[in-house]
Design a protein around this motif. Structure first.
Motif, PDB file in Angstrom:
ATOM      1  N   PHE A   1      20.632   3.357 -32.147  1.00 37.11           N
ATOM      2  CA  PHE A   1      19.901   3.154 -30.870  1.00 37.11           C
ATOM      3  C   PHE A   1      20.809   2.784 -29.587  1.00 37.11           C
ATOM      4  O   PHE A   1      21.747   2.172 -29.753  1.00 37.11           O
ATOM      5  CB  PHE A   1      18.758   2.107 -31.210  1.00 37.11           C
ATOM      6  CG  PHE A   1      19.487   0.799 -31.955  1.00 37.11           C
ATOM      7  CD1 PHE A   1      20.051  -0.199 -30.910  1.00 37.11           C
ATOM      8  CD2 PHE A   1      19.191   0.583 -33.334  1.00 37.11           C
ATOM      9  CE1 PHE A   1      20.558  -1.289 -31.718  1.00 37.11           C
ATOM     10  CE2 PHE A   1      19.765  -0.544 -33.699  1.00 37.11           C
ATOM     11  CZ  PHE A   1      20.540  -1.385 -33.036  1.00 37.11           C
ATOM     12  N   LYS A   2      19.942   3.016 -28.453  1.00 31.01           N
ATOM     13  CA  LYS A   2      20.498   2.439 -27.065  1.00 31.01           C
ATOM     14  C   LYS A   2      19.414   1.386 -26.745  1.00 31.01           C
ATOM     15  O   LYS A   2      18.276   1.637 -27.174  1.00 31.01           O
ATOM     16  CB  LYS A   2      20.729   3.426 -26.442  1.00 31.01           C
ATOM     17  CG  LYS A   2      21.800   4.359 -26.830  1.00 31.01           C
ATOM     18  CD  LYS A   2      22.162   5.492 -25.831  1.00 31.01           C
ATOM     19  CE  LYS A   2      23.229   6.196 -25.977  1.00 31.01           C
ATOM     20  NZ  LYS A   2      23.123   7.078 -26.989  1.00 31.01           N
ATOM     21  N   PRO A   3      19.673   0.664 -25.711  1.00 31.79           N
ATOM     22  CA  PRO A   3      18.540  -0.348 -24.987  1.00 31.79           C
ATOM     23  C   PRO A   3      17.315   0.614 -24.859  1.00 31.79           C
ATOM     24  O   PRO A   3      16.053   0.066 -24.815  1.00 31.79           O
ATOM     25  CB  PRO A   3      19.162  -0.658 -23.890  1.00 31.79           C
ATOM     26  CG  PRO A   3      20.539  -0.826 -24.020  1.00 31.79           C
ATOM     27  CD  PRO A   3      20.863   0.575 -24.920  1.00 31.79           C
ATOM     28  N   SER A   4      17.383   1.830 -24.576  1.00 28.33           N
ATOM     29  CA  SER A   4      16.226   2.609 -24.153  1.00 28.33           C
ATOM     30  C   SER A   4      15.671   3.893 -25.087  1.00 28.33           C
ATOM     31  O   SER A   4      15.047   4.595 -24.787  1.00 28.33           O
ATOM     32  CB  SER A   4      16.438   3.437 -22.815  1.00 28.33           C
ATOM     33  OG  SER A   4      17.448   4.309 -22.824  1.00 28.33           O
ATOM     34  N   LYS A   5      16.384   3.746 -26.183  1.00 22.88           N
ATOM     35  CA  LYS A   5      16.122   4.786 -27.322  1.00 22.88           C
ATOM     36  C   LYS A   5      16.510   4.613 -28.678  1.00 22.88           C
ATOM     37  O   LYS A   5      17.776   3.791 -29.113  1.00 22.88           O
ATOM     38  CB  LYS A   5      16.836   6.041 -26.612  1.00 22.88           C
ATOM     39  CG  LYS A   5      16.304   7.335 -27.436  1.00 22.88           C
ATOM     40  CD  LYS A   5      16.880   8.611 -26.765  1.00 22.88           C
ATOM     41  CE  LYS A   5      16.621   9.784 -27.352  1.00 22.88           C
ATOM     42  NZ  LYS A   5      15.724  10.484 -26.316  1.00 22.88           N
ATOM     43  N   TYR A   6      15.519   4.890 -29.423  1.00 20.11           N
ATOM     44  CA  TYR A   6      15.876   4.879 -30.967  1.00 20.11           C
ATOM     45  C   TYR A   6      15.907   6.424 -31.502  1.00 20.11           C
ATOM     46  O   TYR A   6      15.214   7.144 -31.257  1.00 20.11           O
ATOM     47  CB  TYR A   6      14.834   4.233 -31.589  1.00 20.11           C
ATOM     48  CG  TYR A   6      14.978   2.518 -31.715  1.00 20.11           C
ATOM     49  CD1 TYR A   6      15.816   1.720 -32.494  1.00 20.11           C
ATOM     50  CD2 TYR A   6      14.475   2.023 -30.482  1.00 20.11           C
ATOM     51  CE1 TYR A   6      15.790   0.520 -32.170  1.00 20.11           C
ATOM     52  CE2 TYR A   6      14.473   0.576 -30.409  1.00 20.11           C
ATOM     53  CZ  TYR A   6      15.100  -0.059 -31.168  1.00 20.11           C
ATOM     54  OH  TYR A   6      15.410  -1.300 -30.873  1.00 20.11           O
ATOM     55  N   GLU A   7      17.127   6.698 -32.166  1.00 17.40           N
ATOM     56  CA  GLU A   7      17.231   8.020 -32.732  1.00 17.40           C
ATOM     57  C   GLU A   7      17.468   8.354 -34.143  1.00 17.40           C
ATOM     58  O   GLU A   7      18.469   7.375 -34.307  1.00 17.40           O
ATOM     59  CB  GLU A   7      18.072   8.769 -31.761  1.00 17.40           C
ATOM     60  CG  GLU A   7      17.678   9.904 -31.331  1.00 17.40           C
ATOM     61  CD  GLU A   7      18.876  10.497 -30.273  1.00 17.40           C
ATOM     62  OE1 GLU A   7      18.672  11.703 -29.841  1.00 17.40           O
ATOM     63  OE2 GLU A   7      19.842   9.824 -29.908  1.00 17.40           O
TER      64      GLU A   7
ATOM     65  N   ASP B   1      26.601  -0.436 -25.448  1.00 24.08           N
ATOM     66  CA  ASP B   1      25.156  -0.718 -25.640  1.00 24.08           C
ATOM     67  C   ASP B   1      24.613   0.391 -26.548  1.00 24.08           C
ATOM     68  O   ASP B   1      23.665   1.220 -26.299  1.00 24.08           O
ATOM     69  CB  ASP B   1      24.702  -0.266 -24.060  1.00 24.08           C
ATOM     70  CG  ASP B   1      24.311  -1.615 -23.431  1.00 24.08           C
ATOM     71  OD1 ASP B   1      24.538  -2.741 -23.925  1.00 24.08           O
ATOM     72  OD2 ASP B   1      24.082  -1.303 -22.170  1.00 24.08           O
ATOM     73  N   GLU B   2      24.990  -0.058 -27.747  1.00 25.79           N
ATOM     74  CA  GLU B   2      24.473   1.171 -28.812  1.00 25.79           C
ATOM     75  C   GLU B   2      24.758   0.197 -30.176  1.00 25.79           C
ATOM     76  O   GLU B   2      25.577  -0.608 -30.340  1.00 25.79           O
ATOM     77  CB  GLU B   2      25.147   2.449 -29.023  1.00 25.79           C
ATOM     78  CG  GLU B   2      26.709   2.378 -28.899  1.00 25.79           C
ATOM     79  CD  GLU B   2      27.056   3.676 -28.881  1.00 25.79           C
ATOM     80  OE1 GLU B   2      27.148   4.303 -27.555  1.00 25.79           O
ATOM     81  OE2 GLU B   2      27.828   4.171 -29.663  1.00 25.79           O
ATOM     82  N   GLY B   3      23.824   0.799 -31.106  1.00 24.42           N
ATOM     83  CA  GLY B   3      23.831   0.132 -32.283  1.00 24.42           C
ATOM     84  C   GLY B   3      23.419   0.908 -33.303  1.00 24.42           C
ATOM     85  O   GLY B   3      22.944   2.082 -33.163  1.00 24.42           O
TER      86      GLY B   3
END
Ligand SMILES: Cc1cc2nc3c(=O)[nH]c(=O)nc-3n(C[C@H](O)[C@H](O)[C@H](O)COP(=O)(O)OP(=O)(O)OC[C@H]3O[C@@H](n4cnc5c(N)ncnc54)[C@H](O)[C@@H]3O)c2cc1C
Ligand code: SF4
Ligand code: SF4
Ligand code: SF4
Ligand code: SF4
Ligand code: SF4
Ligand code: FES
Lengths: 260, 285, 338
Positions: free
Chosen positions: C72-78, C260-262
């Motif tokens: 994920f990023k602050p604006s997206k889960y993938e 900014d990812e996790g």
């Protein structure tokens, strides 16, 4: 751009292994230095700002002198979030293994005789939570790279790092080891906080509990089990104490009673 | 071959939402209105009162929250969130326009079809007013489809009462019979709020037709036994007493196991259970 | 059902056939036990006669100990795109095939779990029967004989294996290996087969009488022995890790330092751990170890019957071997029966 959080890394009595294991994270260290504004880090920097107020203070080591105690209190004043970093700060570690047995002064005299201390007056090793409010902690002796970096990342993000309340056995089983307890070895895995990825049992060496005691530790049951397996009470208690720090002290009396 | 490997929808990938407004309901409970971000507008997320959603917050994790809005008021999702720990602390830092992930809805929700035409007694305690607001608004928006509506709400003190201004307004309404109480300290609101446990409001619940009444209860774990005991005095049928429960949840899809009670999963077979379930499953309340 | 023959002298050619379908995994010794490990050389594929069970069951292939489920990023889960290798797992015991059938049902009931599915469709199960040891009690859980859930199934009859073909994939394997799998199965093998069955049936020694335990779980719910077990239990969670039908997991989000990812990760979890039923406000629905043990055994001996018609214990004996303080299906059933 958001202001970077400020960070201070302080060391008291210990092997400095925690700070070293942080230094060991070469690749990530650069990231750490760019993610945080590091004010104090004696093991890594020369221009330390001791007076700085910091968002996060990582405190390594146990408190062994009055001078350290004063310094610790100062750090508490300066830090928004104070983190006990590693087993020494959390539990007292090996230097606290005889904590609370009432024989500290006697042992001290044996080693140092009647020497007089003027600057740093020695005292029995204690974990830092005995003196100041600790907001968060990072376990380990020394902490594992992954767990430590994840915890520091969470701290910089403004979260308290949380850990699953699971013992070393969880990761030991993840790695598909046979249980050493069943092999008659004195393994402290069930009593010990997980997160180290169980390197010791994976190498066929029993866990000695260096991550510190887990909340749900059932010392009485393990004591009974180990006695059944033929271990002597003194040996078991000595092992319990090694990294049992201040927590085990409260249980000792009960344990000795059960052992009889 | 016996087995076909049919994949299902991607249940664990949240869609992105945007906060459009928020306000404090109590010192530690905040009300949020969220809508799907542009690229997810086409998704028609329908839900039932009593269902919940999993909200994801960047870097902090995911947690279940009851939907506090009613499906009769489409497009906007509302939540009442109490600040208690890691995720909820971070949710409180969010500003209008900030993003968060959402997946769901999950859970069975209230059995609306079964409730049509019936008299409804709702008993809320503390934060329990969040999921029950969904039901309350649903009934008010479809008022002609239901019989009597009795609503009892107990909170610790007036400051802890969720949606207090809304409830004060509803006190004037002839659409429902509403009674409010606080454990202690109703000074200044004596005409609107009583003092005492929520059970003590049952003195206003009269002329109940046991065959035609459904009771819905939601509140802190300690509340259920006492409230259900009161309701049982009206001889309601056991399957007509509904409790909305909380458990630890990590998936919402009956897989992580954390919400299990006996052989039922709170996230699938609940969170709404009947009193019949309660007497058949230990550990329920 | 098709049954073929594989002569023992051709056994060493099996690897070359299987490797064409994917990675080959089989039991290899580890200490006094076995683990499923990747077989890199054909001479390492050994069908150990004395093999009965691995330390961890095959669930580790289908729902790994640790699994990254989202980036994920602050604006997206993938969902991460991963290449899941096809794995041919050789030597899966009958009780584990039953466990697999239970997992299949579990992961597809109500909601389909795609992470499981993606791995499930990539495993080829080659089962093998063996004689029980003193811990196996699958004859008591009706899981000692398999009818479905495998692609191929081997029974060792001395000079040769009888090979059952259980699926299209299994059929593909025997077709490709037509030089070692023989269609020529004379009727007199039936004698050998019946004799083997009889020998195996008699070899079971562990006597755990599961009849009526579902009701006993209910009736004995408040019995004192639960507290005694609770006092003994180390909360180590090993029993649930090794159980082939334990599925519980935890979910943890981690962010990358300075990025900014996790990742969102699943980890195996255990209902024996204190936090398992903990909710906000520190309310714990199962505070004591005894309560947690009751959940575990409710789940093994009772709950699955409501869902799937049979208990989820398949009699593999792992909990009996593993629990350091002897809390296991055997000792619990003993207490339940008074
Ligand atoms: C069906 C359902 C509906 C809910 N509705 C609401 C609501 O409308 N408003 C509200 O404020 N709260 C609600 N909750 C409770 C809410 O989920 C918890 O307050 C929240 O999980 C706390 O997370 P935290 O990280 O802030 O707290 P922490 O205590 O830091 O939690 C840490 C972890 O524990 C888990 N956890 C803690 N408590 C719970 C819990 N109760 N349920 C599941 N997991 C938990 C979380 O997954 C989290 O990752 C609901 C819970 C459930 C099960
Ligand atoms: S070997 Fe030690 S750490 Fe591993 S499962 Fe056994 S007791 Fe736990
Ligand atoms: S296994 Fe035990 S002794 Fe070894 S690192 Fe982990 S906690 Fe320390
Ligand atoms: S609840 Fe316990 S017994 Fe049941 S699957 Fe989960 S870990 Fe296993
Ligand atoms: S309960 Fe024990 S014997 Fe039964 S399947 Fe699980 S580990 Fe095997
Ligand atoms: S029952 Fe045994 S294996 Fe399971 S948690 Fe307790 S001590 Fe560990
Ligand atoms: S929330 Fe995971 S099983 Fe219910």
């Amino acid at each position: 751009m958001k202001k970077k959080p400020t960070l201070g890394i302080y060391g008291f009595t210990g092997c400095a292994g925690c700070q070293l294991s942080l230094l060991d994270c070469e690749d990530e260290l650069i990231d750490l230095f760019s993610a945080a504004d590091i004010k104090v880090f004696y093991e890594a920097m020369s221009n330390n700002d001791d007076e700085a107020l910091v968002d996060i203070a990582l405190v390594e080591g146990s408190i062994n002198t009055n001078k350290q105690l004063d310094e610790l209190k100062e750090i508490r004043e300066k830090a928004k979030v104070l983190v006990a970093f590693g087993s020494c700060a959390n539990h007292g570690c090996v230097q606290a293994m005889a904590l609370g047995d009432g024989k500290w002064e006697q042992r001290f005299k044996q080693v140092y005789g009647d020497a007089k201390f003027t600057v740093a007056i020695p005292r029995e090793a204690q974990p830092i939570h005995k003196f100041v409010k600790v907001d968060a902690f990072i376990p380990g002796c020394p902490p594992s790279k992954i767990q430590m970096l994840r915890a520091i990342t969470q701290l910089l993000f403004g979260n308290k790092p949380t850990y699953t309340n699971s013992p070393v056995c969880l990761e030991c089983k993840f790695r598909e080891n046979e249980c050493l307890l069943n092999d008659g070895k004195l393994c402290l895995g069930p009593l010990t906080m997980g997160g180290c990825t169980a390197p010791c049992p994976t190498h066929n060496t029993p866990c000695i509990g260096c991550w510190g005691i887990i909340e749900e530790a059932n010392h009485i049951a393990e004591l009974k089990l180990l006695k059944e397996k033929g271990f002597k009470t003194e040996e078991i208690i000595r092992r319990f104490r090694m990294f049992g720090g201040s927590e085990i002290v409260e249980k000792i009396e009960k344990l000795l009673e059960v052992a009889k | 071959m016996k087995y076909e490997y049919k994949k299902g929808p991607e249940l664990y990938t949240p869609i992105m939402m945007r906060i459009i407004s928020k306000r404090d309901l109590t010192p530690d409970v905040r009300f949020f209105q969220i809508v799907p971000k542009e690229e997810f507008k086409h998704l028609d997320l329908d839900y039932k009162p009593g269902q919940f959603m999993m909200l994801s917050l960047f870097g902090s994790g995911e947690a279940p929250f009851s939907i506090s809005s009613s499906p009769t008021r489409k497009g906007i999702f509302e939540f009442a969130i109490r600040k208690t720990g890691k995720i909820t602390n971070k949710i409180f830092e969010l500003k209008d326009g900030d993003q968060l992930g959402l997946r769901g809805p999950f859970g069975n929700g209230f059995p609306i079809e079964k409730m049509l035409g019936k008299d409804i007694v709702i008993v809320a305690g503390g934060l329990g007013a969040a999921p029950l607001r969904s039901l309350l608004l649903y009934i008010l928006d479809n008022r002609e489809l239901f019989g009597r509506l009795i609503y009892l709400y107990g909170a610790k003190n007036p400051q802890e009462m969720l949606y207090r201004p809304d409830f004060f307004e509803m006190l004037e309404s002839d659409q429902l019979e509403l009674y409010l109480t606080v454990d202690k300290g109703n000074e200044g609101f004596e005409d609107k709020i009583e003092e005492g446990m929520v059970t003590h409001l049952f003195k206003y619940v009269n002329d109940i037709d046991p065959k035609n009444t459904i009771a819905c209860v939601c509140g802190p774990p300690v509340m259920y036994k006492f409230v259900v005991n009161e309701i049982l005095k009206y001889n309601l049928e056991k399957h007509n007493i509904l409790v909305n429960l909380e458990r630890r949840m990590k998936c919402g899809t009956g897989k992580c196991g954390h919400c299990i009670i006996d052989y039922r999963y709170t996230c699938i077979d609940g969170p709404v259970f009947t009193y019949w379930d309660v007497i058949h499953m230990r550990e329920l309340i | 059902m098709r049954v073929l023959k594989l002569s023992k002298k051709d056994e060493n050619k099996l690897y070359d056939v299987l490797i064409k379908f994917g990675e080959v995994w089989a039991p290899v010794p580890k200490g006094s036990r076995y683990v499923f490990d990747k077989i890199e050389k054909k001479e390492d594929l050994i069908m150990y006669n004395e093999f009965i069970r691995t330390i961890l069951p095959i669930k580790k292939f289908l729902m790994p100990q640790e699994l990254n489920i989202l980036n994920f990023k602050p604006s997206k889960y993938e969902k991460p795109k991963v290449d899941i290798p096809t794995r041919v797992i050789v030597g899966v015991p009958p009780c584990e095939i039953h466990a697999l059938n239970i997992l299949d049902k579990f992961y597809t009931t109500d909601f389909v779990d795609n992470y499981y599915m993606e791995r499930r469709e990539k495993v080829i199960i080659i089962g093998k029967s063996s004689l029980p040891d003193e811990y196996l009690f699958s004859h008591k859980t009706n899981t000692s004989i398999v009818e479905e859930g495998y692609d191929l199934f081997f029974i060792d009859l001395g000079d040769y294996y009888l090979v059952w073909v259980g699926s299209e994939k299994g059929d593909d394997i025997v077709r490709l290996g037509s030089d070692i799998f023989s269609e020529d199965v004379p009727v007199d093998v039936a004698k050998d087969f019946v004799a083997y069955r009889e020998k195996r049936r008699k070899a079971f020694t562990k006597d755990i009488d599961l009849e009526g335990v579902t009701d006993l779980m209910e009736l004995m719910y408040d019995a004192d022995f639960w507290d005694e077990f609770g006092e003994k239990c180390l909360s180590c969670g090993q029993c649930t890790m090794v159980c082939p039908t334990c599925t519980c997991f935890n979910v943890i989000d981690e962010i990358e330092l300075n990025k900014d990812e996790g990742h969102r990760r699943r980890y195996w979890d255990s209902c024996m751990f204190k936090d398992y039923s903990l909710v906000a406000g520190q309310h714990n629905f199962r505070e004591s170890r005894a309560e947690r043990l009751k959940l575990w055994y409710t789940h093994k001996l009772k709950a699955f019957i409501g869902h799937f018609g049979s208990p989820s214990c398949v009699g593999c004996g792992r909990c009996i071997i593993t629990c350091p303080v002897d809390i296991n299906v055997e000792t619990v059933v003993e207490k339940l029966k008074g």
